[in-house]
Write an enzyme that holds these catalytic residues in place. Structure first.
Site, PDB file in Angstrom:
ATOM      1  N   ASN A  49       0.838  -1.196   0.000  1.00 48.64           N
ATOM      2  CA  ASN A  49       0.000   0.000   0.000  1.00 48.64           C
ATOM      3  C   ASN A  49       0.872   1.245   0.000  1.00 48.64           C
ATOM      4  O   ASN A  49       2.011   1.224   0.483  1.00 48.64           O
ATOM      5  CB  ASN A  49      -0.907   0.030   1.235  1.00 48.64           C
ATOM      6  N   ARG A  59      -4.624   8.451  10.365  1.00 44.16           N
ATOM      7  CA  ARG A  59      -5.201   7.249   9.767  1.00 44.16           C
ATOM      8  C   ARG A  59      -5.124   6.128  10.802  1.00 44.16           C
ATOM      9  O   ARG A  59      -4.059   5.810  11.308  1.00 44.16           O
ATOM     10  CB  ARG A  59      -4.448   6.852   8.489  1.00 44.16           C
ATOM     11  N   HIS A  62      -6.389   0.853  12.966  1.00 42.57           N
ATOM     12  CA  HIS A  62      -6.953  -0.253  12.195  1.00 42.57           C
ATOM     13  C   HIS A  62      -6.342  -1.585  12.613  1.00 42.57           C
ATOM     14  O   HIS A  62      -5.171  -1.653  13.026  1.00 42.57           O
ATOM     15  CB  HIS A  62      -6.708  -0.031  10.699  1.00 42.57           C
ATOM     16  N   LYS A  72       1.962  -5.818   9.210  1.00 39.17           N
ATOM     17  CA  LYS A  72       2.408  -4.696   8.381  1.00 39.17           C
ATOM     18  C   LYS A  72       3.852  -4.346   8.686  1.00 39.17           C
ATOM     19  O   LYS A  72       4.244  -4.299   9.854  1.00 39.17           O
ATOM     20  CB  LYS A  72       1.526  -3.471   8.615  1.00 39.17           C
ATOM     21  N   HIS A 119      -3.008  -0.345  14.372  1.00 33.66           N
ATOM     22  CA  HIS A 119      -2.012   0.536  13.769  1.00 33.66           C
ATOM     23  C   HIS A 119      -2.639   1.843  13.321  1.00 33.66           C
ATOM     24  O   HIS A 119      -3.764   1.872  12.798  1.00 33.66           O
ATOM     25  CB  HIS A 119      -1.373  -0.141  12.559  1.00 33.66           C
ATOM     26  N   TYR A 132       3.495   0.613   2.922  1.00 31.39           N
ATOM     27  CA  TYR A 132       3.118  -0.543   3.726  1.00 31.39           C
ATOM     28  C   TYR A 132       3.401  -1.819   2.922  1.00 31.39           C
ATOM     29  O   TYR A 132       3.001  -1.912   1.761  1.00 31.39           O
ATOM     30  CB  TYR A 132       1.632  -0.589   4.039  1.00 31.39           C
ATOM     31  N   ASP A 169     -13.183   6.732  10.710  1.00 31.63           N
ATOM     32  CA  ASP A 169     -12.299   6.570  11.858  1.00 31.63           C
ATOM     33  C   ASP A 169     -12.823   7.342  13.071  1.00 31.63           C
ATOM     34  O   ASP A 169     -12.715   6.875  14.213  1.00 31.63           O
ATOM     35  CB  ASP A 169     -10.888   7.033  11.511  1.00 31.63           C
TER      36      ASP A 169
END
Length: 205
Positions: A49, A59, A62, A72, A119, A132, A169
């Protein structure tokens, strides 16, 4: 390459050596030998990613259903960001603990988080890039999140930067609510999966 475990078990920081010269810079943000020494198995790559974020963009946080989850390995090839890992594994002795490391395009440190960990990050500069390498492809039905603004976690988002957070989020459950809803990975399941990965036959040539 040097590495160190973070205070959240099954997460590591990697510090590669840079080679600058008159042409510019060469660096290897991922090195398999160091990764194997730290984690105990090879990095599996199911998807890569690439995100670009404005200053203040948050962000996360998750995580994915485990097994198989989504481990990851992340680094920042442009700009700078504060990377945050949260232990969301129910039953873990460090459940609810977090750790954070600044990743940037000067030192090219990288972070690895095993399956089942949460994360997130905040961009500290405009046009910050996150790369990522993920162990599994994105699975929308198995992907979950907790709000990065959970007051019980009190994550270290800089107070002097205006936050930009997606609606998804922002309205995600808190850690406690996610636990009540049965969304969180179980620590015992994660440990069993890590053991399975470490005991798998070596597929390297």
């Amino acid at each position: 390459m040097q590495f160190r475990p973070l205070s959240v078990p099954d997460a590591f920081e990697f510090s590669p050596r840079a080679f600058p010269d008159e042409r510019g810079l060469f660096i290897a943000p991922f090195q398999e030998d160091a990764f194997r020494n730290a984690v105990g198995h090879p990095l599996r790559l199911g998807q890569s990613n690439h995100s670009v974020s404005r200053r203040g963009t948050i962000r996360g946080i998750h995580f994915a259903d485990t097994p198989p989850g989504q481990a990851k390995y992340v680094y920042c090839p442009r700009g700078s960001l504060l990377d945050v890992i949260v232990d969301v594994r129910v039953g873990s002795p460090t459940f609810g603990r977090w750790d954070a490391v600044v990743l940037d395009s000067r030192d090219f440190r990288a972070m690895y988080l095993a399956e089942g960990l949460g994360h997130g990050f905040v961009a500290l500069e405009d046009d910050t890039v996150m790369t990522y390498m993920c162990s599994e492809p994105y699975n929308p039905t198995g992907e979950h999140g907790i709000t990065p603004l959970d007051p019980a976690l009190d994550l270290p988002w800089p107070a002097d930067i205006e936050q930009i957070i997606s609606d998804k989020d922002r309205v995600a459950p808190t850690l406690a609510e996610a636990e009540e809803q049965g969304l969180l990975p179980m620590y015992a399941d994660c440990l069993a999966y890590y053991d399975k990965l470490r005991s798998a036959p070596d597929q390297s040539p």
